[in-house]
Write a protein that holds these residues in place. Structure first.
Motif, PDB file in Angstrom:
ATOM      1  N   SER A  29      25.326  26.703 -30.234  1.00 22.28           N
ATOM      2  CA  SER A  29      26.719  26.839 -30.673  1.00 22.28           C
ATOM      3  C   SER A  29      26.829  27.834 -31.818  1.00 22.28           C
ATOM      4  O   SER A  29      25.996  27.853 -32.722  1.00 22.28           O
ATOM      5  N   VAL A  30      27.875  28.660 -31.785  1.00 24.68           N
ATOM      6  CA  VAL A  30      28.167  29.532 -32.912  1.00 24.68           C
ATOM      7  C   VAL A  30      28.885  28.686 -33.961  1.00 24.68           C
ATOM      8  O   VAL A  30      29.937  28.112 -33.686  1.00 24.68           O
ATOM      9  N   VAL A  31      28.302  28.589 -35.141  1.00 26.02           N
ATOM     10  CA  VAL A  31      28.854  27.758 -36.209  1.00 26.02           C
ATOM     11  C   VAL A  31      29.863  28.555 -37.026  1.00 26.02           C
ATOM     12  O   VAL A  31      30.949  28.074 -37.324  1.00 26.02           O
ATOM     13  N   SER A  52      15.908  27.990 -45.768  1.00 25.07           N
ATOM     14  CA  SER A  52      14.820  27.092 -45.419  1.00 25.07           C
ATOM     15  C   SER A  52      13.905  27.841 -44.463  1.00 25.07           C
ATOM     16  O   SER A  52      14.388  28.535 -43.560  1.00 25.07           O
ATOM     17  N   THR A  53      12.602  27.714 -44.669  1.00 25.91           N
ATOM     18  CA  THR A  53      11.683  28.360 -43.736  1.00 25.91           C
ATOM     19  C   THR A  53      11.785  27.740 -42.347  1.00 25.91           C
ATOM     20  O   THR A  53      11.391  28.359 -41.366  1.00 25.91           O
ATOM     21  N   ASN A  54      12.311  26.533 -42.260  1.00 25.31           N
ATOM     22  CA  ASN A  54      12.535  25.853 -40.982  1.00 25.31           C
ATOM     23  C   ASN A  54      14.030  25.688 -40.739  1.00 25.31           C
ATOM     24  O   ASN A  54      14.486  24.601 -40.376  1.00 25.31           O
ATOM     25  N   GLY A  55      14.794  26.744 -40.952  1.00 25.65           N
ATOM     26  CA  GLY A  55      16.242  26.670 -40.830  1.00 25.65           C
ATOM     27  C   GLY A  55      16.707  26.187 -39.467  1.00 25.65           C
ATOM     28  O   GLY A  55      16.042  26.423 -38.453  1.00 25.65           O
ATOM     29  N   ASN A  56      17.854  25.511 -39.452  1.00 25.83           N
ATOM     30  CA  ASN A  56      18.412  25.024 -38.187  1.00 25.83           C
ATOM     31  C   ASN A  56      19.423  25.999 -37.583  1.00 25.83           C
ATOM     32  O   ASN A  56      19.975  25.741 -36.524  1.00 25.83           O
ATOM     33  N   LEU A  57      19.641  27.131 -38.271  1.00 28.64           N
ATOM     34  CA  LEU A  57      20.502  28.196 -37.755  1.00 28.64           C
ATOM     35  C   LEU A  57      19.709  29.487 -37.686  1.00 28.64           C
ATOM     36  O   LEU A  57      18.726  29.667 -38.406  1.00 28.64           O
ATOM     37  N   THR A  58      20.158  30.393 -36.827  1.00 35.42           N
ATOM     38  CA  THR A  58      19.648  31.753 -36.806  1.00 35.42           C
ATOM     39  C   THR A  58      20.838  32.689 -36.968  1.00 35.42           C
ATOM     40  O   THR A  58      21.976  32.276 -36.737  1.00 35.42           O
ATOM     41  N   GLY A  62      26.154  38.934 -37.047  1.00 35.20           N
ATOM     42  CA  GLY A  62      27.263  38.314 -37.767  1.00 35.20           C
ATOM     43  C   GLY A  62      27.485  36.850 -37.457  1.00 35.20           C
ATOM     44  O   GLY A  62      28.252  36.171 -38.136  1.00 35.20           O
ATOM     45  N   ASN A  63      26.834  36.334 -36.417  1.00 41.17           N
ATOM     46  CA  ASN A  63      27.009  34.943 -36.008  1.00 41.17           C
ATOM     47  C   ASN A  63      25.863  34.069 -36.501  1.00 41.17           C
ATOM     48  O   ASN A  63      24.694  34.440 -36.362  1.00 41.17           O
ATOM     49  N   PHE A  64      26.197  32.928 -37.057  1.00 46.85           N
ATOM     50  CA  PHE A  64      25.210  31.891 -37.358  1.00 46.85           C
ATOM     51  C   PHE A  64      25.219  30.929 -36.180  1.00 46.85           C
ATOM     52  O   PHE A  64      26.249  30.297 -35.888  1.00 46.85           O
ATOM     53  N   ILE A  65      24.085  30.823 -35.495  1.00 48.33           N
ATOM     54  CA  ILE A  65      23.969  30.072 -34.253  1.00 48.33           C
ATOM     55  C   ILE A  65      22.967  28.933 -34.447  1.00 48.33           C
ATOM     56  O   ILE A  65      21.887  29.135 -35.018  1.00 48.33           O
TER      57      ILE A  65
END
Length: 91
Positions: A29-31, A52-58, A62-65
């Motif tokens: 999902s695009v947040v 976070s080195t283990n982030g839950n977004l990428t 321009g999109n945080f997914i």
């Protein structure tokens, strides 16, 4: 900034303020979307998404997914080194 899913900004245990999921977020999902260029100087984009080195977004164009399913109440994080190769981070 365009926010696509319900989030809130509140105190973070990682650093200062952070952005948190108010609803469950499905993987892929695009947040939120940020127009323009991100800067590693003082969180100028004001996304309040902490590192976070283990982030839950990428971050892509321009999109945080969401990289994984994220439960309501969890802080949204991403690995800043995906974009900023010269940034030094402690976490």
């Amino acid at each position: 900034m365009q926010i696509y899913l319900l989030t809130e900004i509140k105190e973070s245990t990682i650093h200062g303020l952070g952005r948190f999921a108010v609803e469950d977020i499905s993987k892929g999902s695009v947040v939120l979307y940020i127009e323009g260029t991100l800067s590693n100087k003082g969180n100028e984009h004001k996304s309040y998404i902490n590192h976070s080195t283990n982030g839950n977004l990428t971050y892509v164009d321009g999109n945080f997914i969401a990289k994984e399913n994220i439960s309501a109440g969890n802080e949204l994080t991403w690995n800043y080194t995906e974009v900023f190769s010269n940034v030094q981070l402690s976490q």
